[in-house]
Design an enzyme around this catalytic site. Sequence first.
Site, PDB file in Angstrom:
ATOM      1  N   TRP A   1       0.852  -1.195   0.000  1.00  0.00           N
ATOM      2  CA  TRP A   1       0.000   0.000   0.000  1.00  0.00           C
ATOM      3  C   TRP A   1       0.885   1.242   0.000  1.00  0.00           C
ATOM      4  CZ3 TRP A   1      -1.201  -4.319   3.057  1.00  0.00           C
ATOM      5  CH2 TRP A   1      -2.361  -4.986   2.665  1.00  0.00           C
TER       6      TRP A   1
ATOM      7  N   HIS B   1      -6.547   1.852   2.957  1.00  0.00           N
ATOM      8  CA  HIS B   1      -7.663   0.919   2.798  1.00  0.00           C
ATOM      9  C   HIS B   1      -8.634   1.138   3.953  1.00  0.00           C
ATOM     10  CE1 HIS B   1      -4.984  -2.364   4.971  1.00  0.00           C
ATOM     11  NE2 HIS B   1      -4.885  -1.180   5.521  1.00  0.00           N
TER      12      HIS B   1
ATOM     13  N   ALA C   1     -13.317 -11.333   6.770  1.00  0.00           N
ATOM     14  CA  ALA C   1     -13.301  -9.912   6.388  1.00  0.00           C
ATOM     15  C   ALA C   1     -13.127  -9.819   4.884  1.00  0.00           C
ATOM     16  CB  ALA C   1     -12.163  -9.196   7.100  1.00  0.00           C
TER      17      ALA C   1
ATOM     18  N   GLN D   1     -13.642   2.230  -0.860  1.00  0.00           N
ATOM     19  CA  GLN D   1     -13.717   0.802  -0.546  1.00  0.00           C
ATOM     20  C   GLN D   1     -14.915   0.582   0.362  1.00  0.00           C
ATOM     21  OE1 GLN D   1      -9.957  -0.552   1.164  1.00  0.00           O
ATOM     22  NE2 GLN D   1      -9.196  -1.105  -0.879  1.00  0.00           N
TER      23      GLN D   1
ATOM     24  N   VAL E   1      -5.334 -11.567   7.198  1.00  0.00           N
ATOM     25  CA  VAL E   1      -6.247 -12.713   7.051  1.00  0.00           C
ATOM     26  C   VAL E   1      -5.442 -13.986   6.800  1.00  0.00           C
ATOM     27  CG1 VAL E   1      -8.285 -11.457   6.228  1.00  0.00           C
ATOM     28  CG2 VAL E   1      -6.556 -12.190   4.588  1.00  0.00           C
TER      29      VAL E   1
ATOM     30  N   ARG F   1      -3.987   6.275  -2.226  1.00  0.00           N
ATOM     31  CA  ARG F   1      -2.717   5.568  -2.429  1.00  0.00           C
ATOM     32  C   ARG F   1      -1.795   6.389  -3.319  1.00  0.00           C
ATOM     33  NH1 ARG F   1      -4.605  -0.779  -3.002  1.00  0.00           N
ATOM     34  NH2 ARG F   1      -5.822  -0.739  -1.073  1.00  0.00           N
TER      35      ARG F   1
HETATM   36  C1  FA5 Z   1      -7.079  -4.178   0.322  1.00  0.00           C
HETATM   37  O1  FA5 Z   1      -7.076  -2.963   0.312  1.00  0.00           O
HETATM   38  C2  FA5 Z   1      -7.448  -4.975   1.553  1.00  0.00           C
HETATM   39  N1  FA5 Z   1      -7.607  -4.086   2.651  1.00  0.00           N
HETATM   40  C3  FA5 Z   1      -8.726  -5.748   1.257  1.00  0.00           C
HETATM   41  C4  FA5 Z   1      -9.044  -6.797   2.278  1.00  0.00           C
HETATM   42  C5  FA5 Z   1      -9.910  -6.509   3.300  1.00  0.00           C
HETATM   43  C6  FA5 Z   1      -8.461  -8.043   2.176  1.00  0.00           C
HETATM   44  C7  FA5 Z   1     -10.215  -7.472   4.257  1.00  0.00           C
HETATM   45  C8  FA5 Z   1      -8.745  -9.019   3.124  1.00  0.00           C
HETATM   46  C9  FA5 Z   1      -9.631  -8.725   4.141  1.00  0.00           C
HETATM   47  P1  FA5 Z   1      -6.563  -4.384  -2.210  1.00  0.00           P
HETATM   48  O2  FA5 Z   1      -5.414  -3.486  -2.227  1.00  0.00           O
HETATM   49  O3  FA5 Z   1      -6.489  -5.556  -3.113  1.00  0.00           O
HETATM   50  O4  FA5 Z   1      -6.897  -4.924  -0.779  1.00  0.00           O
HETATM   51  O5  FA5 Z   1      -7.873  -3.538  -2.535  1.00  0.00           O
HETATM   52  C10 FA5 Z   1      -9.156  -4.092  -2.411  1.00  0.00           C
HETATM   53  C11 FA5 Z   1     -10.047  -3.686  -3.591  1.00  0.00           C
HETATM   54  O6  FA5 Z   1     -10.004  -2.292  -3.750  1.00  0.00           O
HETATM   55  C12 FA5 Z   1      -9.563  -4.248  -4.922  1.00  0.00           C
HETATM   56  O7  FA5 Z   1     -10.060  -5.538  -5.128  1.00  0.00           O
HETATM   57  C13 FA5 Z   1     -10.146  -3.260  -5.895  1.00  0.00           C
HETATM   58  O8  FA5 Z   1     -11.514  -3.520  -6.132  1.00  0.00           O
HETATM   59  C14 FA5 Z   1     -10.065  -1.974  -5.144  1.00  0.00           C
HETATM   60  N2  FA5 Z   1      -8.836  -1.247  -5.507  1.00  0.00           N
HETATM   61  C15 FA5 Z   1      -7.565  -1.490  -5.108  1.00  0.00           C
HETATM   62  N3  FA5 Z   1      -6.720  -0.596  -5.621  1.00  0.00           N
HETATM   63  C16 FA5 Z   1      -7.456   0.250  -6.364  1.00  0.00           C
HETATM   64  C17 FA5 Z   1      -7.171   1.416  -7.150  1.00  0.00           C
HETATM   65  N4  FA5 Z   1      -5.947   1.932  -7.231  1.00  0.00           N
HETATM   66  N5  FA5 Z   1      -8.201   2.041  -7.781  1.00  0.00           N
HETATM   67  C18 FA5 Z   1      -9.461   1.568  -7.655  1.00  0.00           C
HETATM   68  N6  FA5 Z   1      -9.799   0.497  -6.940  1.00  0.00           N
HETATM   69  C19 FA5 Z   1      -8.828  -0.164  -6.292  1.00  0.00           C
END
Ligand code: FA5
Length: 355
Positions: free
Chosen positions: A160, A180, A323, A220, A263, A206
């Site tokens: 992140w 997140h 989660a 999110q 997780v 981010r």
């Molecule tokens: C997370 O941010 C974890 N906190 C999610 C999580 C929560 C995992 C609880 C397990 C348990 P990730 O970086 O993959 O994960 O982001 C989650 C979702 O946010 C992605 O699947 C996507 O739908 C969205 N996302 C991630 N990055 C971006 C971005 N730069 N722009 C738009 N949507 C995004």
Amino acid sequence: MDNIPDINNINETYEKALGELKDNKTEQDLSTWRTKYLGRKGILTGLLRNLKSTPIDSRREIGQQLNNIKNLLENNYEEAINAAGKSDNKNSSVNHVDITMPGRPIQNGRLHPTTQIIREVCEAFLSMGFDVAEGPEVEWEYYNFDALNIPADHPARDMWDTLWVESDKQEKGNILLRTHTSPMQARIMENREPPVRVVVPGKVFRYEASDATHEWHFYQVEGLAVDQGLTFADLKGTLFEFAKRIFGENRKIRFRCDYFPFVEPGVDMSIDCFACSDSGSIEPENCSICKRTGWIEIMGAGMVHPRVLEQAGYDPNKYTGFAFGLGPERIAMLKYGIDDIRHFYSNDIRFLNQF
Ligand code: FA5
């Protein structure tokens, strides 16, 4: 004494009124004339009011006559006032308001597509027994990382790219813009006793370059469920049900192993690409939306790590939980066939008006 209407005084009144009407040329004079004859206390209205005093056998005929005359005078008056209006307008230097001109159309506001999807997502989980909470966008390092089993110097922090906030305050580490919504897992568990079932919509940030599926600021929706005896089957069942409600029965869903420090086990969930799947219009080998994989990732998920439960004050031997964290913009892209996430925040009214 009251003027009791009879044929003679009705005809007399009519002739007199008509004569006076012809002598009046300006709008103001005509209005005075109207008050005199047709107004609430006018002569003709008085005659009509006194109709009850005429002998019963002629009342009907006289009543009809009075009404005819009243209508005739009204029509004559309308013609005279129109003619006067036209000539007044011609002679006047003042611009009159044209009350027949159509008004300016009122622009109706509407909800941003992201807001619409967030509400839809929350509705789906509300109907499955979850409630909704919100948390801070400017967050302590502790909740964004440490409380989620990501201590300082853990390589997973690189997952992140973080925007840090300069501050002298160091209560719970440094301050940052949350990367997140997962910090809310820890905040909620610190403040509630199990069972917990909650979804948390909110904005995240981010430090990364934007492309068709990535923004540097986006939303999110976090989900957290903790109780005795929850298993991976509960996670799958809940997320399948969610996907069916949002995308319909026919969309394909894929779970794959993934790594998130908070997780164990962890997965990511994808939906088949709207642009190059069977129903799409792009050839799979040319699809830049799913980068030729056929799938678009919409969320990360998994069983809450025992260390995260423990750090928040829950007994990991007694409680288990799952989660997930999903991206509503990605869901809107799939639902509405939007090919570039950057449209959402470019504030182009032509895009926003389509929802
Ligand atoms: C997370 O941010 C974890 N906190 C999610 C999580 C929560 C995992 C609880 C397990 C348990 P990730 O970086 O993959 O994960 O982001 C989650 C979702 O946010 C992605 O699947 C996507 O739908 C969205 N996302 C991630 N990055 C971006 C971005 N730069 N722009 C738009 N949507 C995004």
